[in-house]
Write an enzyme that holds these catalytic residues in place. Sequence first.
Site, mmCIF file in Angstrom:
data_model
loop_
_atom_site.group_PDB
_atom_site.id
_atom_site.type_symbol
_atom_site.label_atom_id
_atom_site.label_comp_id
_atom_site.label_asym_id
_atom_site.label_seq_id
_atom_site.Cartn_x
_atom_site.Cartn_y
_atom_site.Cartn_z
ATOM 1 N N GLU A 125 19.610 16.234 -15.621
ATOM 2 C CA GLU A 125 20.436 16.340 -16.818
ATOM 3 C C GLU A 125 21.880 16.556 -16.392
ATOM 4 O O GLU A 125 22.165 16.725 -15.198
ATOM 5 C CB GLU A 125 19.945 17.473 -17.722
ATOM 6 N N HIS B 150 20.918 24.754 -21.823
ATOM 7 C CA HIS B 150 20.779 25.332 -20.486
ATOM 8 C C HIS B 150 22.144 25.803 -19.967
ATOM 9 O O HIS B 150 23.143 25.122 -20.155
ATOM 10 C CB HIS B 150 20.230 24.296 -19.496
#
Lengths: 307, 387
Positions: free
Chosen positions: A217, A255
């Site tokens: 990511e 995150h």
Amino acid sequence: MSILVNKNTKVVVQGITGKEGSFHAAACREYGTKIVGGVTPGKGGTAFEGVPVFNTVSEAVEAVKPDVSMIFVPPAFAADAIMEAADAGIGLIVCITEGIPLADMIRAKRFIAGKTASDNGKRTIRLIGPNCPGIITPEECKIGIMPGFIHKKGSVGVVSRSGTLTYEAVWQLTELSLGQSTCIGIGGDPVNGTNFTDVLELFQKDRNTEAIVMIGEIGGDAEERAADYIKSHVTKPVVGFIAGVTAPPGRRMGHAGAIISGGKGTAAQKIATLEEAGVKVVRNPAVIGEAVKSVLKKEKIRKPRKR
Amino acid sequence: MNIHEFQAKQLFTQFNIPVPRGKAVATVEETKAWADQLQSSVYVVKAQIHAGGRGKAGGVKLTKERAQVETLAKELLGKVLVTHQTGPEGRKLKRLLIEEGADIASELYVSLLVDRFSGWPVFIASRAGGMEIEEVAAHSPEKILKALIDPSAGYQAFHGRMLAYRLGLAKEIIGLFVLMLGNLYRLFMEKGASVVEINPLVVTRDQKLIALDAKVTFDDNSLYRNDDIKALRDLDEEDPLEIQASQYGLNYVKLDGAIGCMVNGAGLAMATMDTIKLAGSFPANFLDVGGGASKETVKQAFTILMSDRNVKGVFINIFGGIVRCERIAGGVMDAAKEVAIKVPLVVRLEGTNAEEARQMLAESGLNLIVARTMWEGAQKIVSLIQS
């Protein structure tokens, strides 16, 4: 075969009497994981569903000789728990906890560095996570919070920075009857114990892993480093997906580590670098399973298996 | 968490890092009083918003005339400043930082952050101060110096000397520089920062070292133990919907597209956004409802999505792992009844007991469409808002 954990792996759970710890310790045990003990300071001498609870990790190590510690300790105390497990010489530490202060993780990572396991002085201690779903070798050993039933034993290695997106990819594989050797979530924090490269090395060496799925990511350069490693060391086919093509710069996407800063860590950059290294990067996360199927087919035509 | 420049400079002062004499003001009267007290040969008026690019957007002004300071304050206070980081709607200026000017001999760049690979703090320094460091990195990477700090011993004077000599600093400055980096390191570790950046750090003609700008970002996970830092949060700088979401423990980031997304897990949420783009539209937001996805969280999430006027359709994508899908379906159904959903809704549930859950939704009588895969869901919602 598999990597890091199998049916013989013995696990101790730090934070076993807490809400999360007790729920998931029971779920892992039900899956078949050998939970041999728990640690909760102040509850030593008691038992959790027939499993002995200790006050400290070192007591647990003396009594039940675990190979792995699974940590469910709240964020404020989790770095301390990681260091306690490392100090007691546990070879593999899996920390599920989300929200550990950055400064604590800097200290914990430094503390572990170079330390070796008490049962094997040659093996350096490895931390998986934090802020991760854990590790599972299907039908043998589940250490973490992932739903066990979506997995199937097989030969695809999965490594990911995500949780539910990993489940999504694993489920696609399972539905196509493509089982997994081992699945590892390395976590979504900027400072973590195990990175893509570490896991890729293990999958490359594992005789039973035939293809690798790598889910990255935005943020940081772990994917770029992995691409470098793949170029020079990985001969098995790798299918990749990078989440966050639509993520705006400068914003943290859930995150702690998922942020594009100073123009660095964009999905486009990661995709380009991985493709250059020969990784089959899919743009659509719904076709990860199909992509694995197609690379495996090609692989079998290219070099028939000798075994 | 980000803070304002004036707050960062107050923090610098606490840690003995020299900054120009200055004060944050919110009114013209305050400006006048402070300018009279400041008595400088050059005055600097700086817009206080979190977004970068203030200088280029006309948010930083210099003047030699004390009276002019007031005029500038009148001009800037209440004005909407549009920089490349604010978006087209810009940010209303509520505060200015009025400082004395510095007699600059040279400009440096210094920052402290965490190197993700090693997990060690790293100082980054450059002689090319005042420029965007990304530009410097792209065009002349040799001008960027780094010093990794082993966190077990922390910052040592040699780290500072190493950088100072390589930067070619004059010997009068080296001692000050070594001390300053030590103070920055202390601030970083004690206050739970994730990035500290000084650009420019200036050497003045009278051989002083001054942080002309100051940018500090804090690690959200450390805020619970730093109440003084938590108190620096400025809600005016955040999107009201994002504030509302954070109060319910939802992770929400507003974007400009037309399709509201509700997903469990950050990675899957990003992947869902990307899938919407592939299907030909653009996401209105990032929204991670967390692992639970209970009726209450789904309801709050709906409320937030429906408050965004750009939202023309909603796509729910939940992978039920530990939480069973029929419970999530129940939550979605209850919430959909309580919050008026006036736009098309596509729900994709996968995982534990997904089949039963899909059936429940299909038979609920609610105006929603059930999708089996996330690709099917993304295509359906995109075609629904386009028809």
